[in-house]
Every structure is written in structure tokens, then in C-alpha cells.
Design a protein around this motif. Structure first.
Motif, PDB file in Angstrom:
ATOM      1  N   VAL A  39       0.852  -1.194   0.000  1.00  0.00           N
ATOM      2  CA  VAL A  39       0.000   0.000   0.000  1.00  0.00           C
ATOM      3  C   VAL A  39       0.884   1.238   0.000  1.00  0.00           C
ATOM      4  O   VAL A  39       2.097   1.140   0.139  1.00  0.00           O
TER       5      VAL A  39
ATOM      6  N   GLY B 292      -2.135   5.293   2.371  1.00  0.00           N
ATOM      7  CA  GLY B 292      -3.023   4.176   2.677  1.00  0.00           C
ATOM      8  C   GLY B 292      -2.851   3.690   4.103  1.00  0.00           C
ATOM      9  O   GLY B 292      -3.825   3.321   4.765  1.00  0.00           O
TER      10      GLY B 292
ATOM     11  N   ARG C 115      -4.690   6.180   6.230  1.00  0.00           N
ATOM     12  CA  ARG C 115      -6.138   5.977   6.138  1.00  0.00           C
ATOM     13  C   ARG C 115      -6.566   4.736   6.919  1.00  0.00           C
ATOM     14  O   ARG C 115      -7.665   4.676   7.462  1.00  0.00           O
TER      15      ARG C 115
ATOM     16  N   TRP D 219      -9.687  -2.431   5.535  1.00  0.00           N
ATOM     17  CA  TRP D 219      -8.945  -1.264   5.043  1.00  0.00           C
ATOM     18  C   TRP D 219      -7.746  -1.696   4.212  1.00  0.00           C
ATOM     19  O   TRP D 219      -7.429  -1.059   3.196  1.00  0.00           O
TER      20      TRP D 219
ATOM     21  N   ASP E  30      -8.918  -2.941   0.785  1.00  0.00           N
ATOM     22  CA  ASP E  30      -9.283  -1.779  -0.034  1.00  0.00           C
ATOM     23  C   ASP E  30      -8.050  -1.024  -0.529  1.00  0.00           C
ATOM     24  O   ASP E  30      -7.967  -0.648  -1.707  1.00  0.00           O
ATOM     25  N   GLU E  31      -7.097  -0.792   0.356  1.00  0.00           N
ATOM     26  CA  GLU E  31      -5.895  -0.034  -0.019  1.00  0.00           C
ATOM     27  C   GLU E  31      -5.031  -0.802  -1.023  1.00  0.00           C
ATOM     28  O   GLU E  31      -4.447  -0.205  -1.922  1.00  0.00           O
TER      29      GLU E  31
ATOM     30  N   THR F 203      -6.674  -0.364  -4.319  1.00  0.00           N
ATOM     31  CA  THR F 203      -6.394   0.991  -4.806  1.00  0.00           C
ATOM     32  C   THR F 203      -4.982   1.061  -5.380  1.00  0.00           C
ATOM     33  O   THR F 203      -4.764   1.599  -6.467  1.00  0.00           O
ATOM     34  N   GLN F 204      -4.027   0.503  -4.660  1.00  0.00           N
ATOM     35  CA  GLN F 204      -2.629   0.520  -5.109  1.00  0.00           C
ATOM     36  C   GLN F 204      -2.476  -0.238  -6.425  1.00  0.00           C
ATOM     37  O   GLN F 204      -1.760   0.193  -7.318  1.00  0.00           O
TER      38      GLN F 204
END
Length: 132
Positions: free
Chosen positions: A67, A71, A74, A96, A99-100, A103-104
Motif C-alpha cells: 500500500v 493508505g 487511512r 482497510w 481496499d488499499e 487501490t494501489q
């Protein structure tokens, strides 16, 4: 000529270690470029142990978790983590982290797409320049 030195924090960053976990005789003084090179080439036991087991600085934690530093923030990770703590997160990832990581992965895919697009454009420009 005076040897080039750096703050312990800078040396720790270059070595990829968490400064507060380093020995006092490393933390409390300036480190010469020669000493840094020696630590890199022949790491003492304390340095090998810190690199293997942690605690690790945020950038290393982020890289190991896949991440970004943002991230981590967050996700509420504000402290240095050990290798065992990182491994536990990877084995049973909280939402989390899932999700991160997604995203990455999306950011990396987009960067690859843009790089490919730019390479194709450059190739077309070069080919058009050859015809001119």
C-alpha cells in the motif's frame, strides 16, 4: 578535509531502519559517509536484526503491505510495525488493507497504461519524423 557526515535520521532512512529502535551509539551522533558505506556493506548484528524483525519505518511497512504511505494513514497505522505484525496483517487482512491494496493495484495498472500510451505516441512521432 572534513569527512562528510549526516544526521542519524538520514542514515537510518538510507539504511531502511526505524531510528528509535537503533542503538543509542547510532542514534545520538552524526554518521560519516564512510561509516554508512561500511554499515551497508557489512551490517552488524543489530542492523541485520532490525531489518529482519523490525520495527520497520512507515515506508518499509507500506511496501511490505503493498500500500501507499497515505493508505497506511487511512488505515489508522501510525506506529512502526514488526515483521510479525506485518505478517499477521497479510494473513488475515482487515477491510482497510484489502481496499488499499486494490487501490494501489489500480494505480499501478493506470501508471502502466499511461507509460504504454506515451511509448506508443513517442514511437508514432519518431516514425512520422522519419517520413518528413
Amino acid at each position: 578535509m572534513k569527512a562528510q557526515t549526516m544526521k542519524a535520521a538520514t542514515a537510518a532512512k538510507k539504511l531502511g531502519i526505524y531510528l528509535p529502535a537503533a542503538p543509542d551509539d547510532f542514534r545520538d551522533r552524526e554518521i560519516s559517509r564512510t561509516e554508512l558505506d561500511e554499515l551497508t556493506a557489512n551490517p552488524p548484528e543489530w542492523l541485520r536484526a532490525l531489518r529482519a524483525d523490525g520495527p520497520h519505518p512507515r515506508d518499509v511497512v507500506a511496501r511490505k503491505l503493498g500500500v501507499s504511505n497515505s493508505g497506511l494513514a487511512r488505515g489508522g497505522v501510525t506506529e512502526a510495525l514488526t515483521t510479525a505484525e506485518i505478517k499477521a496483517l497479510l494473513e488475515d487482512p482487515p477491510q482497510w488493507l484489502v481496499d488499499e491494496r486494490a487501490t494501489q493495484a489500480a494505480v499501478r495498472a493506470e501508471n502502466a497504461r499511461v507509460k504504454q500510451r506515451d511509448a506508443e505516441r513517442a514511437a508514432r512521432r519518431a516514425a512520422d519524423g522519419d517520413r518528413a
